[in-house]
Design an enzyme around this catalytic site. Structure first.
Site, PDB file in Angstrom:
ATOM      1  CE1 TYR A 120      -4.038   1.993   0.211  1.00 50.47           C
ATOM      2  CE2 TYR A 120      -2.772   3.282   1.803  1.00 50.47           C
ATOM      3  CZ  TYR A 120      -3.867   3.152   0.971  1.00 50.47           C
ATOM      4  OH  TYR A 120      -4.795   4.164   0.873  1.00 50.47           O
ATOM      5  CB  SER A 201      -7.204   2.833  -2.758  1.00 51.11           C
ATOM      6  OG  SER A 201      -7.511   4.170  -2.464  1.00 51.11           O
ATOM      7  CG  ASP A 285     -14.290   4.392  -6.048  1.00 48.38           C
ATOM      8  OD1 ASP A 285     -14.403   5.200  -5.107  1.00 48.38           O
ATOM      9  OD2 ASP A 285     -13.278   3.703  -6.224  1.00 48.38           O
ATOM     10  CG  HIS A 321     -12.422   3.529  -2.502  1.00 43.80           C
ATOM     11  ND1 HIS A 321     -11.923   3.760  -3.771  1.00 43.80           N
ATOM     12  CD2 HIS A 321     -11.333   3.463  -1.677  1.00 43.80           C
ATOM     13  CE1 HIS A 321     -10.604   3.827  -3.722  1.00 43.80           C
ATOM     14  NE2 HIS A 321     -10.223   3.643  -2.466  1.00 43.80           N
TER      15      HIS A 321
END
Length: 348
Positions: A120, A201, A285, A321
């Site tokens: 991430y 994301s 989203d 999302h």
């Protein structure tokens, strides 16, 4: 930002721990919860007065403060024979980057095992030991290796670890991830053709940059609900609130550094081979606009015509999302991603 055992002569337990007081005004009792990559969450009743370090010869790292084991969630996959280890890789600037590896004990190190690397690296979000049934069922039970990289931009070592990869230093996050991937290959846990990578994301931005920066390093890429057009991200949905993280493309910051990690602008038409990539998003989203994914895939399809650029796209019309509106959709999206990555890497 280095890892140290609490007791140098003991082996650290790789797990997540949480403690919460029961009644701080009346006693020193507390709730103690643990979980790990292969262990479901377990709740204990504990007593803080039992935490002692007086006897140097004692088994210090035993949980001597636990009074009673109250409840454990049922296992969701077969973790028999799995081992969890922690390693470090040296990034481009010399910083040591820790990462966790979940694999079969005694696994043959010949690079043939399908390996999934997850990351991430943003917004001070920390990755670490936690029970993830989907990875267990869809990857580990099949005999694969699961890896999580604690790259800069996250919060694993506090605010400084996060701040080290902001704006013009965002490249450090990507260099860290590349270092972990290269370390996995150097240790023969996998090879590029058996190494899959996945992120969503901000992690989708990470995937986009791995795809454009190092297409030679990965066998399959799953890029979920991603940011990919860093020239216009701040004008789409919640994007303006992320400028402290990435920078402002309406200023000199675009030319100075932002364009360097905008995957949409760094697709190289001269590259003959990009790794197979699955891009997923959601029509609804409300955080990262699906235009990021749509534009990237369309550009790849147009520029990659006649080339070895396999790109697959799935847009769920529901869900925010998270990419799914209910458990059934979530199960489908997860299966779609894991089956894609396993199919590509196992054939290699």
């Amino acid at each position: 930002n280095r890892l140290h055992l609490v007791y140098e002569d003991k082996e650290a337990k790789i797990r997540a721990c949480h403690a919460g007081s029961i009644d701080p005004y009346e006693n020193d009792d507390f709730w103690f919860t643990t979980s790990g990559y292969t262990q479901p969450s377990t709740l204990y009743y504990a007593d803080a007065t039992k935490v002692t370090f007086e006897d140097e010869d004692a088994q210090h790292y035993q949980d001597n403060f636990i009074v009673d084991k109250l409840k454990t969630l049922p296992p969701q996959y077969d973790s028999e024979g799995l081992a969890v280890t922690q390693r470090e890789a040296k990034s481009a600037d010399g910083t040591m980057i820790p990462y966790f590896v979940v694999s079969k004990e005694g696994m043959k190190l010949d690079g043939s095992t399908p390996t999934l690397l997850y990351g991430y690296g943003g917004f001070e979000v920390s990755l670490g030991p936690k029970y993830i049934a989907t990875s267990g069922i869809a990857w580990l039970e099949r005999g694969g290796v699961y890896v999580e990289a604690n790259i800069r931009g996250g919060g694993e070592f506090g605010p400084k670890w996060h701040q080290a990869a902001l704006k013009e230093n965002r490249n450090k996050s990507y260099e860290d991830f590349i270092a972990v991937a290269e370390d996995l290959i150097a240790n023969k846990i996998c090879k590029p053709s058996t190494l899959a990578t996945r992120g969503g994301s901000n992690g989708g931005l990470l995937m986009g940059n791995m795809y454009t920066m190092r297409p030679d390093l990965f066998g399959a890429v799953h890029c979920a609900v991603p940011l990919l057009d860093m020239k216009k991200y701040h004008k789409l949905l919640a994007g303006a609130s992320w400028m402290a993280e990435y920078g402002d493309p309406d200023t000199n910051e675009w030319d100075d550094f932002l364009y360097k990690y905008s995957p949409y602008h760094n697709i190289d038409p001269n590259v003959e081979k990009y790794p197979p990539m699955l891009v997923t998003t959601s029509t609804r989203d409300d955080r990262v606009h699906p235009a990021h994914a749509r534009k990237m895939v369309k550009k790849l399809w147009d520029l990659g015509e006649g080339k070895d650029w396999p790109v697959y796209y799935y847009e769920n019309i529901e869900g925010g999302h998270g990419g799914a509106a209910d458990s059934k959709q979530s199960a489908f999206m997860t299966s779609l991603a894991y089956d894609f990555m396993w199919d590509v890497c196992s054939k290699s």
